[in-house]
Design a protein around this motif. Structure first.
Motif, PDB file in Angstrom:
ATOM      1  N   ALA A 119       0.693  -1.508   0.113  1.00 50.20           N
ATOM      2  CA  ALA A 119       0.487   0.213  -0.047  1.00 50.20           C
ATOM      3  C   ALA A 119       1.121   1.305  -0.177  1.00 50.20           C
ATOM      4  CB  ALA A 119      -0.802   0.444   1.256  1.00 50.20           C
ATOM      5  N   HIS A 122       2.093   1.540  -3.503  1.00 47.41           N
ATOM      6  CA  HIS A 122       0.831   1.758  -4.527  1.00 47.41           C
ATOM      7  C   HIS A 122       0.848   3.318  -3.790  1.00 47.41           C
ATOM      8  CE1 HIS A 122      -2.194   1.432  -6.656  1.00 47.41           C
ATOM      9  NE2 HIS A 122      -2.944   1.465  -5.426  1.00 47.41           N
ATOM     10  N   PHE A 123       1.117   4.029  -3.413  1.00 49.71           N
ATOM     11  CA  PHE A 123       1.031   5.303  -3.018  1.00 49.71           C
ATOM     12  C   PHE A 123       2.102   5.974  -3.160  1.00 49.71           C
ATOM     13  CE2 PHE A 123      -3.698   3.884  -1.315  1.00 49.71           C
ATOM     14  CZ  PHE A 123      -4.040   4.255  -1.993  1.00 49.71           C
ATOM     15  N   TYR A 132      -7.916   4.468   2.514  1.00 48.04           N
ATOM     16  CA  TYR A 132      -7.047   4.184   0.683  1.00 48.04           C
ATOM     17  C   TYR A 132      -6.458   2.937   1.063  1.00 48.04           C
ATOM     18  CZ  TYR A 132     -10.088   8.036  -0.604  1.00 48.04           C
ATOM     19  OH  TYR A 132     -10.814   8.981  -0.968  1.00 48.04           O
ATOM     20  N   LYS A 133      -5.563   2.829   1.880  1.00 46.40           N
ATOM     21  CA  LYS A 133      -4.300   1.756   2.358  1.00 46.40           C
ATOM     22  C   LYS A 133      -5.207   0.478   2.755  1.00 46.40           C
ATOM     23  CE  LYS A 133      -0.588   4.973   3.431  1.00 46.40           C
ATOM     24  NZ  LYS A 133      -0.052   5.391   4.516  1.00 46.40           N
ATOM     25  N   CYS A 135      -7.037  -3.318   2.625  1.00 44.29           N
ATOM     26  CA  CYS A 135      -6.903  -4.966   1.672  1.00 44.29           C
ATOM     27  C   CYS A 135      -8.431  -4.326   0.667  1.00 44.29           C
ATOM     28  CB  CYS A 135      -7.347  -6.129   2.306  1.00 44.29           C
ATOM     29  SG  CYS A 135      -7.016  -7.176   0.910  1.00 44.29           S
ATOM     30  N   TYR A 137      -9.523  -1.402  -0.005  1.00 47.83           N
ATOM     31  CA  TYR A 137      -9.653  -1.326  -1.160  1.00 47.83           C
ATOM     32  C   TYR A 137      -8.790  -0.994  -2.387  1.00 47.83           C
ATOM     33  CZ  TYR A 137      -9.082   3.883  -3.270  1.00 47.83           C
ATOM     34  OH  TYR A 137      -9.227   4.510  -4.541  1.00 47.83           O
ATOM     35  N   LEU A 138      -7.775  -1.510  -1.465  1.00 49.51           N
ATOM     36  CA  LEU A 138      -6.768  -1.964  -2.345  1.00 49.51           C
ATOM     37  C   LEU A 138      -6.395  -2.968  -3.739  1.00 49.51           C
ATOM     38  CD1 LEU A 138      -3.595  -0.625  -0.722  1.00 49.51           C
ATOM     39  CD2 LEU A 138      -4.727   0.799  -2.670  1.00 49.51           C
ATOM     40  N   GLY A 140      -9.211  -4.278  -5.695  1.00 49.51           N
ATOM     41  CA  GLY A 140      -9.269  -3.960  -6.692  1.00 49.51           C
ATOM     42  C   GLY A 140      -8.348  -2.981  -7.311  1.00 49.51           C
ATOM     43  N   GLN A 141      -7.457  -2.626  -6.693  1.00 48.14           N
ATOM     44  CA  GLN A 141      -6.990  -1.257  -7.390  1.00 48.14           C
ATOM     45  C   GLN A 141      -5.153  -2.134  -7.844  1.00 48.14           C
ATOM     46  OE1 GLN A 141      -8.063   1.649  -7.852  1.00 48.14           O
ATOM     47  NE2 GLN A 141      -9.685   1.447  -7.061  1.00 48.14           N
ATOM     48  N   GLY A 142      -4.830  -2.619  -6.368  1.00 45.89           N
ATOM     49  CA  GLY A 142      -3.048  -3.504  -6.877  1.00 45.89           C
ATOM     50  C   GLY A 142      -3.462  -4.978  -7.715  1.00 45.89           C
ATOM     51  N   GLU A 143      -2.610  -5.093  -7.990  1.00 48.38           N
ATOM     52  CA  GLU A 143      -2.387  -5.899  -8.991  1.00 48.38           C
ATOM     53  C   GLU A 143      -1.513  -6.731  -7.150  1.00 48.38           C
ATOM     54  OE1 GLU A 143       0.028  -6.487 -12.055  1.00 48.38           O
ATOM     55  OE2 GLU A 143      -1.623  -5.709 -13.410  1.00 48.38           O
TER      56      GLU A 143
END
Length: 278
Positions: A119, A122-123, A132-133, A135, A137-138, A140-143
């Motif tokens: 996380a 990612h940011f 926003y950090k 799991c 939220y992320l 579907g955002q971070g592989e």
């Protein structure tokens, strides 16, 4: 979510199992993964990824012998040799936990910290609201977070779950192995799954302690780093494969009658099954 594989191949694999039964999906997974988790891929995992992870370097000789045994025909022995290594590696990764920590505790501790590290990256280590950090939220955002969380679900819902709670299709379950309640885990495809699972733990360790020792890019094969046992198995099997046909896509007699409408709740079930089959 398998690491070190091209997303195009992963997408092709997932698309092929979206509207089929679990049994048919397993056949398709066996076909596709046999073309992806090749002997060379497994050799790289064993010889070039496991040795750089502090939690796995001790079992490299075991993995080398298991590789040689598997491709000499001793699949059950080789799969069985690697199953306990999962828990051993997990315990070494979270060595800061107390001795009374359960397997789910170890899994959550390791994966949560790996996700925290992912996380931050990612940011770009900038300040963002805590929500926003997460799991949730992320996912579907971070592989990376998607891969770590999927692996967590496989460990908890399939590999370490109680025998009576197991609802997978590969039968790769630590308790079934330890207590001898089933023999279906001995299938050859599970050897590649165990090698990939151990390599994924090496990646978890990298993100857990930010050791920067395991890359998400698969190392180029370096024959100087491939041990004699892996070379022997790889060369012998390659010679045998030369006289055989390539893997054939399994054909279902009912393919022409597949209903392509997604049933309610099937996407959730598919996600769990995919984690087990990979």
């Amino acid at each position: 979510m398998p690491l070190w594989l091209p997303m195009g191949e992963v997408s092709k694999l997932l698309a092929s199992v979206r509207h089929v039964t679990r049994e048919r999906a397993l056949d398709l997974f066996k076909y596709h993964t046999s073309t992806l988790y090749t002997l060379a891929f497994q050799a790289v995992c064993i010889e070039q990824i496991l040795p750089v992870a502090r939690s796995l370097k001790e079992i490299v000789p075991l993995a080398q012998e298991a590789y040689l045994g598997a491709y000499s025909g001793y699949w059950a022995t080789s799969v069985g040799a690697l199953i306990p290594a999962i828990e051993g590696s997990l315990t070494r990764i979270v060595s800061d936990l107390g001795t009374n920590a359960t397997a789910p505790d170890k899994i959550d501790h390791a994966v949560n910290r790996a996700i925290e590290t992912a996380a931050q990256l990612h940011f770009d280590r900038m300040w963002v609201p805590p929500e926003y950090k997460t799991c949730d939220y992320l996912f579907g955002q971070g592989e990376r977070v998607f891969a770590f969380e999927t692996f967590r679900r496989w460990l908890k819902n399939h590999f370490f779950c109680n025998t009576h709670e197991y609802d997978g299709v590969t039968w790769l379950n630590r308790h079934m192995f330890a207590h001898g309640t089933a023999a279906s885990w001995q299938q050859p495809a599970n050897f590649a799954r165990m090698v990939v699972a151990l390599a994924t733990l090496a990646a978890i360790e990298y993100w857990y302690d930010a050791s920067h020792s395991v890359s998400f890019f698969l190392p180029a094969m370096n024959d100087d780093r491939v041990g004699p046992k892996c070379k022997k198995a790889r060369n012998a099997t390659a010679l045998a494969i030369r006289h055989q046909s390539l893997p054939v896509m399994p054909i279902s007699a009912s393919c022409s009658h597949i209903n392509h409408k997604t049933r309610p709740g099937s996407s959730t079930r598919l996600h769990g099954d995919v984690a087990d089959m990979l």
